[in-house]
Design a protein around this motif. Structure first.
Motif, mmCIF file in Angstrom:
data_model
loop_
_atom_site.group_PDB
_atom_site.id
_atom_site.type_symbol
_atom_site.label_atom_id
_atom_site.label_comp_id
_atom_site.label_asym_id
_atom_site.label_seq_id
_atom_site.Cartn_x
_atom_site.Cartn_y
_atom_site.Cartn_z
ATOM 1 N N ALA A 71 0.833 -1.204 0.000
ATOM 2 C CA ALA A 71 0.000 0.000 0.000
ATOM 3 C C ALA A 71 0.872 1.261 0.000
ATOM 4 N N ILE A 72 1.913 1.266 0.810
ATOM 5 C CA ILE A 72 2.818 2.426 0.864
ATOM 6 C C ILE A 72 3.506 2.623 -0.482
ATOM 7 N N GLU A 73 3.983 1.540 -1.081
ATOM 8 C CA GLU A 73 4.664 1.655 -2.379
ATOM 9 C C GLU A 73 3.714 2.156 -3.464
ATOM 10 N N LYS A 74 2.488 1.652 -3.483
ATOM 11 C CA LYS A 74 1.520 2.108 -4.486
ATOM 12 C C LYS A 74 1.176 3.587 -4.284
ATOM 13 N N CYS A 76 3.148 5.842 -2.889
ATOM 14 C CA CYS A 76 4.342 6.591 -3.307
ATOM 15 C C CYS A 76 4.395 6.718 -4.827
ATOM 16 N N ASP A 77 4.119 5.619 -5.523
ATOM 17 C CA ASP A 77 4.150 5.649 -6.990
ATOM 18 C C ASP A 77 3.075 6.571 -7.556
ATOM 19 N N PHE A 78 1.935 6.637 -6.875
ATOM 20 C CA PHE A 78 0.850 7.502 -7.328
ATOM 21 C C PHE A 78 1.196 8.972 -7.108
ATOM 22 N N VAL A 79 1.743 9.264 -5.937
ATOM 23 C CA VAL A 79 2.059 10.647 -5.575
ATOM 24 C C VAL A 79 3.251 11.170 -6.361
ATOM 25 N N SER A 80 4.233 10.293 -6.580
ATOM 26 C CA SER A 80 5.453 10.710 -7.252
ATOM 27 C C SER A 80 5.878 9.635 -8.250
ATOM 28 N N PRO A 81 5.311 9.667 -9.462
ATOM 29 C CA PRO A 81 5.622 8.623 -10.450
ATOM 30 C C PRO A 81 7.096 8.587 -10.871
ATOM 31 N N GLY A 82 7.765 9.704 -10.815
ATOM 32 C CA GLY A 82 9.176 9.739 -11.199
ATOM 33 C C GLY A 82 10.076 9.317 -10.050
ATOM 34 N N LEU A 83 11.381 9.349 -10.321
ATOM 35 C CA LEU A 83 12.356 9.017 -9.279
ATOM 36 C C LEU A 83 12.539 10.214 -8.352
ATOM 37 N N HIS A 84 12.491 9.933 -7.065
ATOM 38 C CA HIS A 84 12.685 10.981 -6.071
ATOM 39 C C HIS A 84 13.390 10.342 -4.875
ATOM 40 N N PRO A 85 14.468 10.970 -4.381
ATOM 41 C CA PRO A 85 15.238 10.344 -3.304
ATOM 42 C C PRO A 85 14.423 10.107 -2.022
ATOM 43 N N GLN A 86 13.498 11.002 -1.716
ATOM 44 C CA GLN A 86 12.696 10.820 -0.502
ATOM 45 C C GLN A 86 11.705 9.664 -0.658
ATOM 46 N N ILE A 87 11.129 9.523 -1.848
ATOM 47 C CA ILE A 87 10.218 8.404 -2.113
ATOM 48 C C ILE A 87 10.995 7.090 -2.031
ATOM 49 N N LYS A 88 12.205 7.074 -2.574
ATOM 50 C CA LYS A 88 13.050 5.880 -2.495
ATOM 51 C C LYS A 88 13.313 5.507 -1.040
ATOM 52 N N ALA A 89 13.625 6.500 -0.217
ATOM 53 C CA ALA A 89 13.896 6.244 1.199
ATOM 54 C C ALA A 89 12.655 5.678 1.896
ATOM 55 N N ILE A 90 11.483 6.231 1.584
ATOM 56 C CA ILE A 90 10.227 5.748 2.178
ATOM 57 C C ILE A 90 9.993 4.284 1.791
#
Length: 123
Positions: A71-74, A76-90
């Motif tokens: 759920a968290i990964e989905k 994150c992908d919805f909120v920020s479809p591109g690469l983002h270092p903070q999303i990667k960390a989450i």
């Protein structure tokens, strides 16, 4: 008053979420296969009721962690479809939580099954 049709609808949605988890998520399929093998081994080794409770709790915790991680990964992908270092960390921390629980579940399994295996084959 409790709105029972709404409760039943909520259960249907939750059930669909569980089906989707095991249908579409590779890691959830791995955890499902591991759980089937563990339950099979539990029957073969004739686990005691308390041991079953512990093993089933571990299985449920790992599945729930995998569901939260998905759920968290989905999200994150919805909120920020591109690469983002903070999303990667989450996403890394979320999957790390699943790994922590999985390692603990394996250790618990080794303790429980190891005792039975020692009793059967060594003592």
């Amino acid at each position: 008053m409790i709105d029972f049709p709404k409760v039943l609808r909520s259960f249907r949605f939750a059930g669909q979420g569980i089906l989707d988890l095991f249908r579409f998520e590779n890691n959830a399929k791995v955890h499902l296969l591991a759980a089937i093998l563990v339950v099979g081994a539990g029957f073969i080794l004739e686990l005691r009721p308390v041991e079953w409770a512990i093993i089933l709790t571990q299985i449920g915790l790992v599945w729930a962690a995998e569901a939260f991680n998905t759920a968290i990964e989905k999200l994150c992908d919805f909120v920020s479809p591109g690469l983002h270092p903070q999303i990667k960390a989450i996403k890394d921390v979320s999957s790390g939580a699943v790994l922590i629980l999985t390692i603990v579940a394996v250790l618990v399994g080794l303790i429980i099954f190891g005792g039975h295996l020692l009793d059967r084959f060594i003592l």
